[in-house]
Design an enzyme around this catalytic site. Structure first.
Site, PDB file in Angstrom:
ATOM      1  CB  THR A 140      23.424  -3.562  16.515  1.00  0.00           C
ATOM      2  OG1 THR A 140      23.850  -2.858  15.003  1.00  0.00           O
ATOM      3  CG2 THR A 140      24.278  -3.088  17.522  1.00  0.00           C
ATOM      4  CD  GLU A 142      25.991   0.678  13.859  1.00  0.00           C
ATOM      5  OE1 GLU A 142      26.384   1.576  14.688  1.00  0.00           O
ATOM      6  OE2 GLU A 142      24.844   1.218  13.370  1.00  0.00           O
ATOM      7  CE  LYS A 169      22.051  -2.911  21.004  1.00  0.00           C
ATOM      8  NZ  LYS A 169      20.735  -2.959  21.618  1.00  0.00           N
TER       9      LYS A 169
END
Ligand code: NAD
Ligand code: TDX
Length: 379
Positions: A140, A142, A169
């Site tokens: 991601t 993020e 992640k």
């Protein structure tokens, strides 16, 4: 023929990817591994599984014995790892589950794959790898943290996650790259911006807003609604992953983004306006509204579908201000670009939600869990 292990394919993006690859590739076999958490719905992929091309297995990506058995039985060429706890707000409530699934689960898949795919050692001591294999991690944007008003995330942007979700992640990405650097494992990673489209679980912004508008409920916007996300239609994301898995370079990271930055308030207002327009144009859709208000002449009123539905609520803790992806690398190397404009994608998404209200109700009521028991008993 290539054999895939696709994890998390009963969830939002994984289910869209499963349908996409089964549709465009004739010569593949897929094993889906999914734990069917609250976010996994077997009904979503019921038409795709249990045939000679696609098998469903319920289980945890962290279960070494199970994953080892699947590798021994199916001899996978590709692992595509979607399985994760994916909701930032839930990670703020229960961080540990995110670390368990997203980091240790990913490491378990890597380790089983390493053992299955390596044969011996070369003269320098590195393992020799079976040809044509690839471990793909779905990551991601993020992981890069938050942007100010200007600039874009590139693959070289330093990693600076803020939420327990994005920290987990990021850690998973680092473990994947550690397997690349330490064992020369053939891996790839895609880092994608916010997806939207069919089968999106209605705890996330866009499907939650659509569901609430149709029911005439308030629309919760965190803080002042100025946070920016870069929205990508899910099918465009699936296409990008397919290109990277099949044609991307070993060991590379590719950013995948929609070139579609909007504030949350813009997204909510555009969704309200689009639903209002669709209701104006189609009596069929007006009949599908959960909240039915009648005009004096007996016709269905849609005057209440307006910005007054918006309610500003307490902000998310540690709320990242802005995400925006620079997808130049995947465009230059693999010719990928986001084909679906937001104006087209949001209409498709709203119409999908209108036509699949039973699915939305089932996933939110928990009825979908009964589906598994009906289909599979206690297997
Ligand atoms: P989702 O929450 O809709 O689906 C996750 C799936 O993983 C579910 O089917 C769930 O049952 C399964 N799962 C969870 N824990 C598991 C475990 N321990 N073992 C096996 N299966 C398990 O998620 P999503 O939105 O489809 O996201 C898929 C992937 O894409 C995630 O890795 C996420 O981090 C990443 N991603 C999502 C977005 C987005 O906008 N949704 C954007 C970028 C990256
Ligand atoms: O009710 C809401 N009101 C609101 O204002 C919700 C659910 C969200 N928001 C805001 C928070 C975010 O700024 O909308 C934005 C989008 O929120 P989410 O849909 O929860 O997505 P986000 O937190 O951006 O994360 C998503 O994109 C990146 C996915 O859930 C992640 O899995 C992915 O990695």
């Amino acid at each position: 023929m290539k054999t895939y292990l696709v994890t998390g394919a009963a969830g939002f993006i994984g289910s869209n990817y499963l349908k996409y690859i089964l549709n465009i590739h004739d010569d593949i076999k897929v094993v889906v591994l999914d734990a069917l958490t609250y976010a996994g719905n077997l009904g979503t992929i019921a038409d795709d599984i249990d045939n000679e091309r696609c098998i469903f297995v319920r289980g945890d990506i962290g279960d070494a014995e199970l994953v080892g058995r699947l590798f021994a039985t199916y001899r996978f060429d590709y692992v595509v790892n979607f399985a994760a706890e994916s909701h930032v707000d839930r990670s703020i409530e229960n961080p540990q589950l995110f670390l368990q699934t997203n980091i240790l689960g990913t490491q378990n898949l890597l380790e089983v794959a390493r053992r299955a795919w390596t044969k011996g050692k070369d003269e320098t001591g590195y393992p020799t790898w079976q040809r044509g294999v690839r471990f793909h991690q779905v990551s991601t944007d993020e992981v890069y943290g938050s942007l100010g008003v200007e600039g874009y995330f590139t693959e070289d942007t330093p990693l600076q996650p803020h939420s327990p979700y994005s920290a987990s992640k990021t850690s998973a990405d680092l473990v994947v790259m550690a397997y690349r650097d330490t064992y020369k494992m053939p891996v790839s990673v895609t880092r994608c911006s916010n997806n939207y489209g069919p089968y999106h679980f209605p705890e996330k912004l866009i499907p939650l807003i659509i569901k609430n508008i149709l029911a005439g409920k308030q629309l919760p916007v965190y803080g002042n609604g100025s946070n920016v996300r870069d929205w990508l239609y899910v099918e465009d994301h699936c296409k990008a992953i397919d290109l990277v898995v099949t044609k991307g370079r070993d060991g590379e990271i590719y950013n995948v983004g929609g070139h579609n930055e909007r504030t949350n308030l813009q997204i909510v207002k555009l969704t309200i306006a689009t639903i209002h327009r669709l209701m104006e144009e189609h009596l069929l859709y007006r009949n599908m509204l959960k909240k039915q208000v009648k005009n004096a002449d007996g016709s269905i009123s849609i005057d209440w579908i307006n910005d007054d539905l918006i309610t500003f609520v307490k902000d998310r803790l540690g709320h990242d201000q802005r995400y925006a992806i620079d997808p130049s690398k995947i465009k230059a190397e693999l010719g990928w670009y986001p084909e679906t404009t937001f104006e087209v994608g949001i209409v498709k998404t709203i119409e999908w939600n209108l036509n699949n209200q039973k699915w939305v109700e089932e996933v939110t009521s928990g009825d979908y869990q009964k589906y598994y028991d009906r289909m599979y008993g206690n297997r």
